[in-house]
Design an enzyme around this catalytic site. Structure first.
Site, short mmCIF file in Angstrom:
data_model
loop_
_atom_site.label_atom_id
_atom_site.label_comp_id
_atom_site.label_asym_id
_atom_site.label_seq_id
_atom_site.Cartn_x
_atom_site.Cartn_y
_atom_site.Cartn_z
N LYS A 106 76.59 95.25 44.10
CA LYS A 106 76.22 96.52 44.75
C LYS A 106 76.23 96.37 46.27
O LYS A 106 76.55 97.31 47.00
CB LYS A 106 74.82 96.95 44.28
CG LYS A 106 74.38 98.31 44.83
CD LYS A 106 73.26 98.90 44.00
CE LYS A 106 71.94 98.21 44.25
NZ LYS A 106 71.29 98.70 45.50
N HIS A 164 66.66 95.23 29.93
CA HIS A 164 67.22 96.28 30.77
C HIS A 164 68.67 95.97 31.08
O HIS A 164 68.99 94.85 31.45
CB HIS A 164 66.43 96.42 32.06
CG HIS A 164 66.30 95.13 32.83
ND1 HIS A 164 65.33 94.19 32.53
CD2 HIS A 164 67.01 94.60 33.85
CE1 HIS A 164 65.46 93.17 33.35
NE2 HIS A 164 66.46 93.39 34.15
#
Length: 1023
Positions: free
Chosen positions: A669, A199
């Site tokens: 993030k 991923h």
């Protein structure tokens, strides 16, 4: 005839004469691309694409007027024309990617050859004197920074010649008088590990990848034909024929669906990752070892090379279950079987080739007694082989021996296939190899006989090297699971058993640690063979049990790392140890285990407390004894499993080694690019200090993504920027699914990538600059990081309109519908907030809209506030940092590269067109805040780097970015148009405007997804 994008005259200013080959290749591909479009779509489509492209400068950056003109053109398109235009631009980007990759491979081959000649005279031990300018240091550092070593920028010295190759590294070490014993010590413990992940899964379909490989092969054939023509050989018609084949292949590609037809299964992802081993790495890694050995011998002929598996591979594909319910214990078992199947098939193929090759007759060559004795044993165990082949090979002992070897391999493969299918093997009594060590012993017997009789066989030597590196398992599987899954499982188990007066999850951290420490030393089992628990808890328990089964069947080496994501406290680690104890992976009575628990610290807060967590763990006698290998021994002694593992340095847990993983994605993030990088940098230094304090060796596992916002970027520079003491010859790095194709599709590129990583590890370990230990510098970075984080969080977490802004102006919802990964885009809570959104789609969305916000936002404000204090002095200081401090240069270089890809005009178009009317005014304020930060950051980065334009220091990358930017702009306009119509359709408020006529949601979604594919190809990453 001019191409749609650039004619040679238009691109002449982009490519200097030294890159004529690249320009020539671009011209060929653009002409082919245009021919395909003309044949498939007609001249009108070619003219349309030219019009769209001409609205933008070669550098991109569409103006407002240009955007209006482009939108007017797009408004006239029907859905089929819009989709064709999107597909055409996507095809262009993928063709350009191929050309640039092939050119890069060609350049690496040339540079490597040049370096070997260039560094030949450097094999002496000439001293290099410092070139420091002490006066400048004293002027700049009147704050106690003007120490003698500041001018010795060893990390940058020799960069012009280094280029990341072994051929340049070892002469550099010699010139710098690095003691050979230090080099030998480092080489002996060299341990470079690359871990493949799934991923974000590569957005390009495997079928399209096959088409791309065909194009690469044909381009390489064209190279050979053109080279022969230059030398006066070959035939005039050959080049034309290859171009016709290229045209046919690209037309087939055009008629192939680019979108994944279904969501890939985990085993699909396993197959995709293993493709790179099948096609490149299985044959390439032995070449890496040979390259290392040769270069070392050229400079330090008396030093011993590293172990052949100094560079090894791991995988999360099929074993990483963090947030992916599709990864079950059964899937992990099948993954291990699948890997073994692939490697056994390669060994079988190699042995068959050796049978053809080793036709040595006893009439003409001696045979040693040990080989004859082994043949007698083989005859008794494999009589059917003897009966079938003894007459044919009666005078050819090597062929007969290899026939026995082949049969054992085939029996091993058949047994493995049954295990993969979940069946009971029917050939348990048949002679087979229970481990790679047994196979290796037979190969070495043959090698010894050849050597003793004056012969050698490179193919055999290469096979032996492959077995030493890949064993029977190909890669090591790391298990990863989120920390709360373990605590929730224990909470349910203990509630069922009524062992605690209150729920386990209600205990304080101190109470948890106390109970876990006591329970770990209890001999009674906690979990019975039957599992009367929920599916989630049973899955956790079964995962540990399947690890035990894997180790018994495949050897300890197959799976000995358990990673705890979102690790925050000591109990997170002890919970895993307790569950491992229940699966007989850890024996607390003697403090010996066959699994290594690896905490993964991800958020800024967790990074900051990582040192405290590790100190508490090292203080626990049981845990410290586990690291040492047991209470009574410094060596790990474990009961031999049924399948004895290959005896390599990594077969069992390495004594006194603690692996710690640091996450780049969530910390970014959480706090922004600058703060994230600084916190990770600090964490490495503090973890290394605490490890040294307790006599523990540390291996940092870097959880880097493909994009800058998730820790991506050039690995060589990133490693050189790490604190030197944190590496010490050991490093582990994730290789994300999205970057596998760009790094490992071509052999020479794969070798160069691995070589640059290895040389960076050696260089960072031996040539430490000391800049990371200058406290005033650290204090300045602390200030910058704090200011950057405050400004970043002020937008992302405190601006009340930001979440709505993000969901409306980016294609986040559409991205979640791409069938590219088995893993959900959001964490199980399913909330539409940033905490539940994974870092990958977060970065992917900002990349699509050309904001690339996670990779730079907050940096400009931090720098500006610092400059405001003392403008001239602080600017001079930042420029000095940029030149001298590898960490700071890495940070600024990544920001500069990202800013060059940002198109704030295009980003503004997304805001204007995709904002709901009632939200537009408040979203425009958010955009204004982002745009102001972008222009501020750009201007200050240019001041620090002393560049006139972004990427002036890297003209090759600058030209590549410019070439892409200009074509991504019209593709972005098409994406915005399709997204707007799609969302109007969903709201049952379809009106004419963006694309005439009415189309189904499915058609519009398909078009939007095709533009996502195209922009991802143009930007060369997803998330």
């Amino acid at each position: 005839m001019g191409s749609v994008l650039y004619s040679l005259s238009e691109s002449a200013n982009l490519y200097p004469a030294s890159e004529l080959f690249l320009r020539h290749r671009l011209q060929i591909v653009e002409e082919l691309w245009e021919s395909v479009l003309r044949q498939e779509c007609g001249q009108n489509m070619v003219d349309l694409l030219r019009q769209l492209r001409d609205l933008c400068s070669p550098e991109g950056q569409a103006t407002k007027d240009q955007a209006v003109s482009a939108v007017k053109l797009i408004e006239q398109l029907n859905i089929n024309e819009a989709i064709r235009a999107a597909r055409a631009f996507a095809l262009y980007f993928q063709l350009i990617n191929i050309i640039e990759q092939e050119y890069e491979q060609r350049q690496q081959l040339t540079r490597y050859s040049d370096l070997e000649a260039e560094t030949a005279p450097l094999n002496g031990s000439e001293n290099i004197t410092s070139s420091s300018n002490h006066n400048e240091d004293d002027v700049i550092f009147n704050r106690g920074l003007g120490t003698d070593f500041l001018g010795k920028n060893w990390t940058n010295r020799g960069q012009g010649k280094q280029k990341g190759t072994f051929a340049a590294l070892f002469p550099l070490l010699s010139k710098l008088n690095v003691p050979p014993q230090q080099i030998q010590r480092l080489i002996s413990q060299l341990d470079v590990r690359l871990v493949f992940t799934a991923h974000p899964t590569e957005i390009v379909r495997h079928t399209i990848r096959d088409k791309q490989r065909q194009v690469v092969d044909l381009l390489q054939q064209l190279d050979e034909v053109e080279n022969r023509a230059k030398e006066g050989g070959g035939y005039p018609w050959e080049a034309g024929e290859i171009r016709e084949k290229l045209l046919e292949e690209i037309r087939l590609w055009w008629r192939t669906d680019e979108l994944h037809q279904f969501k890939p299964t985990v085993l699909d992802e396993v197959d995709y990752a293993l493709h790179y081993f099948q096609e490149v790495l299985f044959d390439g890694i032995p070449q890496l070892y040979k390259r290392f050995k040769y270069a070392l011998n050229q400079t330090f002929s008396w030093l011993e090379p590293p172990s052949k598996d100094f560079c090894s591979f791991g995988s999360w594909v099929g074993s990483d279950r963090d947030g992916n319910p599709s990864v079950t214990p059964e899937i992990t078992w099948q993954t291990a079987c699948y890997q073994r199947k692939m490697v056994l098939e390669r060994y079988i193929k190699s042995v068959k080739q050796l049978i053809e090759l080793l036709s040595i007759s006893m009439h003409w060559s001696d045979v040693l007694p040990d080989l004859l004795e082994s043949l007698e044993l083989d005859q008794s165990q494999l009589s059917e082989v003897y009966d079938a082949l003894a007459l044919r090979y009666r005078q050819e002992p090597y062929r007969l021996k290899l026939a026995y070897v082949l049969k054992r391999l085939e029996n091993t493969r058949d047994r493995n296939l049954a295990l993969y299918k979940g069946e009971t093997p029917t050939n348990e009594d048949s002679p087979m190899y229970r481990s790679g060590a047994e196979f290796l012993a037979e190969l070495r017997l043959i090698q010894h006989n050849l050597t003793e009789t004056g012969l050698s066989c490179r193919e055999l030597d290469n096979l032996i090297c492959q077995v030493e590196i890949f064993d029977f398992n190909l890669t090591k599987l790391d298990i990863r699971q989120e920390s709360t899954r373990h605590s929730d499982a224990l909470n349910e188990i203990l509630d069922y058993l009524q062992l605690l007066p209150q729920p386990y999850n209600d205990l304080s951290e101190e109470q948890r640690v106390a109970w876990l420490t006591t329970e770990l030393q209890t001999r009674r089992p906690l979990i019975s063979s039957e599992l009367p628990f929920s599916d989630k808890t049973n899955d956790v328990i079964k995962t540990f049990r399947v690890v035990r089964s894997l180790q018994q069947e495949f050897g300890i080496n197959i799976c000995q790392t358990y990673i705890i994501s979102m690790c925050r406290q000591v109990s997170d680690v002890l919970e895993v140890l307790l569950l491992a104890k229940e699966a007989r992976l850890f024996d607390p009575a003697i403090a010996v285990g066959t699994i290594q628990v690896v905490p993964l610290f991800e958020t800024v807060e967790d990074l900051q407390r990582s040192r405290s967590v590790m100190r508490q763990l090292f203080e626990l006698p049981l845990y410290r004894a586990l690291l040492a290998g047991g209470y009574k021994s410094t060596e790990v002694k474990v009961p031999s499993p049924e399948s004895t593992p290959l005896p390599t340095p990594h077969s069992v847990l390495t004594p006194d080694l603690q692996e710690v993983m640091l996450g780049y994605s969530d910390s970014n993030k959480d706090s922004g690019f600058l703060s994230s990088n600084w916190e990770i940098h600090k964490a490495q230094k503090s973890l290394q200090k605490i490890a040294e304090e307790y006599g523990v060796n540390l291996r940092i596992f870097h959880g880097r993504g493909g994009s800058v916002g998730r820790g991506g970027g050039p690995a060589h520079e990133a490693i050189l920027a790490q604190p030197g003491h944190s590496i010490n010859g050991r490093i582990k790095i994730t290789e994300q699914g999205e970057v596998l194709a760009s790094k490992y599709s071509l052999l020479d590129l794969a070798l160069y990538n691995l070589e640059t990583i290895t040389t960076a590890v050696i260089q960072a370990s031996l040539l430490r600059t000391g800049f990371d230990d200058i406290e005033p510098w650290n204090e300045i970075m602390e200030e910058l990081a704090a200011r950057s984080r405050q400004h970043y969080r002020g937008l992302i977490y405190e601006q009340p309109d930001f979440i709505d802004f993000f969901h409306q102006v980016t294609p986040i919802e559409e991205i979640s519908q791409l069938q590219i990964s088995s893993r959900p885009a959001r964490r199980p809570s399913g909330k539409k907030d940033l905490s539940s959104l994974r870092a990958i789609p977060w970065v992917f969305s900002w990349t699509q809209t050309r904001f690339l916000l996670p990779s730079w936002y907050g940096v400009g404000t931090a720098l500006q506030e610092f400059f405001n204090e003392e403008p001239e002095e602080h600017l001079k200081l930042m420029r000095y940092f940029y030149v001298k401090w590898p960490f700071f240069k890495m940070v600024i270089s990544k920001v500069e590269m990202t800013l060059a890809k940002v198109d704030m005009q295009m980003a503004g178009h997304y805001v204007q067109e995709l904002s709901d009317p009632e939200d537009k005014s408040r979203f425009e304020k958010v955009f204004e805040q982002i745009a102001n930060e972008y222009y501020l950051t750009r201007d200050l980065v240019l001041k620090i780097t002393d560049h006139s334009r972004l990427l002036d220091g890297d003209p090759v990358l600058q030209r590549s970015v410019q070439l892409r930017n200009g074509t991504i702009v019209p593709l972005g306009f098409i994406q915005v148009s399709l997204l707007k119509r799609l969302r109007q359709s969903k709201n049952n408020n379809a009106t004419s405007g963006v694309i005439h006529s009415r189309y189904s949601k499915g058609e519009l979604l398909r078009g939007a997804l095709l533009t996502i594919n195209g922009i991802a190809a143009g930007m060369r990453n997803t998330g």
